[in-house]
Each structure stands twice: as structure tokens, then as C-alpha cells.
Design a protein around this motif. Structure first.
Motif, short mmCIF file in Angstrom:
data_model
loop_
_atom_site.label_atom_id
_atom_site.label_comp_id
_atom_site.label_asym_id
_atom_site.label_seq_id
_atom_site.Cartn_x
_atom_site.Cartn_y
_atom_site.Cartn_z
N THR A 1 62.04 -21.88 -31.08
CA THR A 1 62.93 -22.99 -30.78
C THR A 1 62.13 -24.29 -30.70
O THR A 1 60.92 -24.26 -30.52
CB THR A 1 63.70 -22.73 -29.46
OG1 THR A 1 64.67 -23.74 -29.28
CG2 THR A 1 62.78 -22.79 -28.25
N ALA B 1 57.41 -26.50 -16.77
CA ALA B 1 58.31 -25.39 -16.40
C ALA B 1 59.26 -25.82 -15.28
O ALA B 1 59.37 -25.17 -14.25
CB ALA B 1 57.49 -24.16 -15.98
N GLN B 2 59.97 -26.92 -15.53
CA GLN B 2 60.84 -27.46 -14.48
C GLN B 2 62.32 -27.55 -14.85
O GLN B 2 63.13 -27.95 -14.03
CB GLN B 2 60.35 -28.86 -14.07
CG GLN B 2 59.28 -28.85 -12.98
CD GLN B 2 59.83 -28.41 -11.63
OE1 GLN B 2 60.99 -28.65 -11.31
NE2 GLN B 2 59.02 -27.73 -10.84
N GLY B 3 62.68 -27.17 -16.09
CA GLY B 3 64.08 -27.35 -16.52
C GLY B 3 65.07 -26.60 -15.65
O GLY B 3 66.01 -27.20 -15.09
N ALA B 4 64.89 -25.30 -15.51
CA ALA B 4 65.82 -24.51 -14.71
C ALA B 4 65.69 -24.87 -13.23
O ALA B 4 66.68 -24.86 -12.49
CB ALA B 4 65.55 -23.02 -14.92
N THR C 1 85.40 -16.58 -22.79
CA THR C 1 86.45 -17.58 -22.52
C THR C 1 85.80 -18.94 -22.33
O THR C 1 84.73 -19.05 -21.75
CB THR C 1 87.20 -17.23 -21.20
OG1 THR C 1 87.58 -15.86 -21.24
CG2 THR C 1 88.44 -18.10 -21.03
C1 LIG Z 1 61.26 -22.94 -24.84
C2 LIG Z 1 61.79 -23.20 -23.48
C3 LIG Z 1 61.10 -22.71 -22.37
C4 LIG Z 1 61.56 -22.99 -21.08
N1 LIG Z 1 60.86 -22.53 -20.02
C5 LIG Z 1 61.27 -22.83 -18.77
C6 LIG Z 1 60.54 -22.38 -17.64
O1 LIG Z 1 59.54 -21.66 -17.78
N2 LIG Z 1 60.97 -22.74 -16.40
C7 LIG Z 1 62.08 -23.52 -16.20
O2 LIG Z 1 62.43 -23.84 -15.06
N3 LIG Z 1 62.81 -23.95 -17.28
C8 LIG Z 1 62.43 -23.61 -18.53
N4 LIG Z 1 63.18 -24.02 -19.60
C9 LIG Z 1 64.42 -24.76 -19.36
C10 LIG Z 1 65.53 -23.82 -18.95
O3 LIG Z 1 65.67 -22.77 -19.88
C11 LIG Z 1 66.85 -24.59 -18.85
O4 LIG Z 1 66.65 -25.79 -18.16
C12 LIG Z 1 67.92 -23.78 -18.11
O5 LIG Z 1 68.16 -22.57 -18.80
C13 LIG Z 1 69.20 -24.58 -18.02
O6 LIG Z 1 70.17 -23.82 -17.40
P1 LIG Z 1 71.72 -24.19 -17.59
O7 LIG Z 1 72.45 -23.17 -16.79
O8 LIG Z 1 71.93 -25.64 -17.32
O9 LIG Z 1 71.97 -24.01 -19.14
P2 LIG Z 1 71.93 -22.68 -20.01
O10 LIG Z 1 70.85 -21.78 -19.56
O11 LIG Z 1 71.93 -23.13 -21.42
O12 LIG Z 1 73.31 -21.96 -19.68
C14 LIG Z 1 74.52 -22.49 -20.17
C15 LIG Z 1 75.54 -21.36 -20.20
O13 LIG Z 1 76.78 -21.90 -20.63
C16 LIG Z 1 77.31 -21.06 -21.64
N5 LIG Z 1 78.17 -21.91 -22.47
C17 LIG Z 1 77.80 -22.73 -23.49
N6 LIG Z 1 78.87 -23.35 -23.99
C18 LIG Z 1 79.93 -22.92 -23.29
C19 LIG Z 1 81.31 -23.21 -23.32
N7 LIG Z 1 81.84 -24.08 -24.19
N8 LIG Z 1 82.11 -22.57 -22.43
C20 LIG Z 1 81.63 -21.70 -21.53
N9 LIG Z 1 80.34 -21.37 -21.46
C21 LIG Z 1 79.49 -21.99 -22.32
C22 LIG Z 1 76.12 -20.47 -22.34
O14 LIG Z 1 76.44 -19.29 -23.02
C23 LIG Z 1 75.17 -20.25 -21.16
O15 LIG Z 1 75.40 -19.00 -20.56
C24 LIG Z 1 62.75 -23.75 -20.89
C25 LIG Z 1 63.46 -24.22 -22.00
C26 LIG Z 1 62.97 -23.95 -23.28
C27 LIG Z 1 63.74 -24.47 -24.46
#
Ligand SMILES: Cc1cc2nc3c(=O)[nH]c(=O)nc-3n(C[C@H](O)[C@H](O)[C@H](O)COP(=O)(O)OP(=O)(O)OC[C@H]3O[C@@H](n4cnc5c(N)ncnc54)[C@H](O)[C@@H]3O)c2cc1C
Length: 376
Positions: A269, A300-303, A130
């Protein structure tokens, strides 16, 4: 009483699930919509630094995560020679505080299950498959129409829907996401017994070739190359590329290489970056996590930054009686300088690697360790 009584969170990633949980714990009624049909996350690993572990502790899931994941306090640097000679063992800074490990590797789907499970236990109404189709807002709330035809009205909508946020687009917030110039192969594999922390090799055919344990049994390995169009590579080509790149490295890479035989455990990616200037809200809709900031994972700071967003937003919303423009403006004003510094530093590291430039990496790492050690 909190500034909001009912909230819609869009996106069930780490940031959305954490935001929803912290609000629900404070007595706010929270709906969360996730576009995918189930708790999903790319089948790879993630490294969570001390400042991320601090938020996991606040969420009450730290012990569960530590039991599933693999904590460590050092980074091993190896040379790009056939023996994989160890050149340094660097103690990592415990940015979450002395009582937390410096970092923890974890299988992403495990982290996703823990966080969404915790949100559900907090009373968050989680709806999969959804999303919101449209939203309109007035001074007192946001009306939302969902893709399943249902509707809702909320005090606040939180867009935590990642890099290519649909919520951001619905708000017409322009934000250009740029390629950093690097692409990464990530492989999920068994952990060789001698690998007890993150290890990295700089040089050879990759900018960086490394791995991080994600449990007693597993690790994720990564190989960073120039960004290339890899969209059409077949499974056989995937295996061949990764084996060729990994085959250039010695030490534990030999054992990891021998186990790489499943193309479905390999992901490619690009590193991308964007950072939205303040404000991060429009009316009663606010954006968090990758929806507003993303950077190469060189630190490793994104999440970790996104989890901090969740904690700070929940604190701001539950510490006030009324939701107004100043409250949400204050949220972004508090987050932006810290986020900007980490994003910039992550980009600087990538730029140095791209230019094959030494750079003062220890000074940069020290500055970021200091920054992320302070409360968000
Ligand atoms: C190669 C790589 C390695 C990484 N390694 C690390 C690491 O080691 N440590 C670290 O801290 N960070 C790391 N990161 C960054 C980290 O993955 C992200 O910063 C983090 O996942 C962001 O979380 P988020 O919840 O904002 O977004 P996301 O993880 O992208 O979650 C978004 C969610 O929203 C959902 N969604 C999307 N569109 C919609 C919609 N229209 N309606 C409803 N739901 C939707 C998706 O399905 C998903 O479940 C890395 C990133 C990359 C690319």
C-alpha cells in the motif's frame, strides 16, 4: 443524561468499534453498520503505542489484547550490513503511563475481533454488509436510509468509515488525500526467537526495513520503497520483489526471508496523508479517525489518534445534556492541535527519509512522546 440517546456509527474499524462501545457503556443506544460481511482487517500487524493502550484499558480489553499481542519497551536499530549489526537499542517512552508498556504489536484481525466483540457485549447492534445510502437531517435528528432498504432516525451519526469515508462524501466535505511518495510491503511471518521488540534498518534498498512481533509466534515485517504502481503485480512477482528487498538485509531478516513463501500474507500500500480542518461535523454528523486524519505510519500513531478521538468524543457527548453546534465544534477544537502536530511530525520523518536527510529525529520523537503522554 448524555447529549444523545441514540447514535449510528458508520464503520466497524478500531475507531468505530471503540466509539460505539464507549457510548453504549454510558447507556446510549448504538447501531453500527459495517460495509464488509464480517469482522475483517487486513491480515497484517499493527503497533499500538502507549496512548492507544490507554484507550484499550478504558475499553476493558487491554489484558485480552496483551495476551494475544506482544508488548515491548525498546526499539533495536540495525545497520544495513550483511550481519545486520545492532547499532542501538533505544528505550521507548511509556506514553501511556508507567504502568503500561511503551508499545504492543498485534495481529490486526485479532484486534478487530476483540473490539467488535466488546462492542457487541456492550449492547451495540452491529450490522454487517450494510451501509447508509443517504442521510437527511433537521434540527432534532438525522434520517438515514440503509442499503438493505431499512431506515432509522438518530440523534447523531458518527462517520468512522476510514480514509475514503463515504459519510464524508455524503456530507460533501472536500478533502484531498495525497500520496506521501512511499509504498510499503507488509509481510506476516513467524517470529525468530531473537526478535523481542520492534527492529528497524535505515538504508539499503529501502528507506526502512523493519519488523514488529505480534505474538509469541508471529511478527509483521515491512519494507518501505518509493511509491510505485504495484496494482498489477502477480503473486510470483510479489514474492520475488519482497524476497529481493528483504534479501539485502542481514540479522533476523535472513530467517524471516526464508519463511516468505505465501503471497496472500503479503500486502502493498502507499503512504497517504490528509487532515481536515475544523469543524469535523456538519449538523448532527461528525467524522472521526482516518475519515478526518491520516498520516504515514512513521510514528505508528494513526490508530492511536483515532482511538483518542473515540474516547474524547464519547467523553464530550456523555458529559453534556444537549447536543448543539458548540459541543461538536468543541470536540474538533480539542482534538485538532494534537492531531495536527502528530500528523506533521509523521510527515516530517517521511520527508527526511525521502530526502536522505538526517534530521533531528530524537528531538522530534521526544516532542511527540511528551505530547502523547498527556491526556487526550
Ligand atoms: C501501512 C500502514 C501501517 C500502519 N501502521 C499503524 C501502526 O502501526 N499503528 C497505528 O496506530 N496506526 C497505523 N496505521 C494507521 C491505522 O491503520 C489507521 O489509522 C486506523 O486503522 C484507522 O482506523 P479507522 O477505524 O478510522 O479506519 P479503518 O481502519 O479504515 O476502518 C474503517 C471501517 O469502516 C468500514 N467502512 C468503509 N466504508 C464504509 C461504509 N461506507 N459503510 C460502512 N462501513 C464502511 C471499513 O470496512 C472498516 O471496517 C497504519 C496505516 C498504514 C496505511
Amino acid at each position: 443524561m448524555a447529549a444523545v440517546q441514540n447514535v449510528l456509527v458508520v464503520g466497524g474499524g478500531a475507531v468505530g468499534a471503540a466509539t460505539a462501545t464507549l457510548l453504549a457503556d454510558a447507556g446510549v443506544s448504538v447501531d453500527l453498520v459495517e460495509i464488509t460481511p464480517d469482522v475483517t482487517a487486513l491480515g497484517s500487524g499493527i503497533t499500538l503505542q502507549g496512548n492507544a493502550l490507554r484507550v484499550l484499558r478504558q475499553l476493558g480489553v487491554l489484558d485480552e489484547c496483551l495476551a494475544l499481542g506482544y508488548a515491548a519497551d525498546q526499539l533495536v536499530i540495525r545497520a544495513p550490513d550483511p550481519a545486520g549489526t545492532v547499532v542501538a537499542r533505544v528505550a521507548e517512552h511509556r506514553s501511556g503511563g508507567p504502568d503500561l508498556p511503551a508499545s504492543m504489536g498485534m495481529y490486526r484481525p485479532d484486534l478487530a475481533r476483540v473490539l467488535v466483540g466488546r462492542a457487541e457485549r456492550a449492547g451495540v447492534e452491529v450490522r454487517f454488509s450494510t451501509t447508509l445510502q443517504e442521510l437527511t437531517q433537521d434540527d432534532s435528528g438525522v434520517d438515514v436510509r440503509f442499503t438493505d432498504g431499512s431506515t432509522g432516525r438518530y440523534d447523531l451519526v458518527v462517520g468512522a468509515d476510514g480514509l475514503r469515508s463515504w459519510t464524508r462524501r455524503l456530507l460533501d466535505v472536500p478533502l484531498e488525500t495525497r500520496s506521501v511518495g512511499m509504498g510499503i510491503w507488509r509481510v506476516f511471518a513467524p517470529r525468530p526467537a531473537e526478535v523481542v521488540s520492534s527492529e528497524a534498518v535505515y538504508g539499503g534498498p529501502c528507506y526502512i526495513a523493519g519488523y514488529t512481533p505480534t505474538s509469541e509466534e508471529s511478527l509483521y515485517a515491512f519494507l518501505v520503497e518509493d511509491a510505485q504502481d504495484r496494482t498489477t503485480v502477480t503473486d510470483e512477482e510479489k514474492l520475488a520483489i519482497v524476497r529481493r528487498l528483504a534479501g539485502a538485509y542481514g540479522g533476523p531478516w535472513r530467517e524471516i526471508l526464508a519463511s516468505i513463501d505465501d503471497p496472500s500474507a503479503i500486502h502493498y500500500t502507499w503512504f497517504e496523508e490528509h487532515l481536515l480542518d475544523a469543524p469535523w461535523h456538519r449538523g448532527r454528523v461528525v467524522l472521526v479517525g482516518d475519515a478526518v486524519h491520516t498520516c504515514p505510519p512513521t510514528l505508528a500513531q494513526g490508530a492511536a489518534l483515532g482511538l483518542e478521538d473515540a474516547a474524547v468524543l464519547a467523553e464530550v457527548l456523555t458529559g453534556a445534556d444537549d447536543l448543539d453546534d458548540d459541543l461538536l465544534a468543541g470536540f474538533a477544537a480539542r482534538r485538532l492541535p494534537r492531531v495536527r502536530e502528530v500528523v506533521e511530525a509523521s510527515l516530517q520523518l517521511a520527508r527526511w527519509q525521502l530526502a536522505h536527510e538526517q534530521g533531528d529525529v530524537p528531538a522530534l520523537m521526544g516532542r511527540i512522546a511528551q505530547l502523547t503522554s498527556a491526556p487526550a
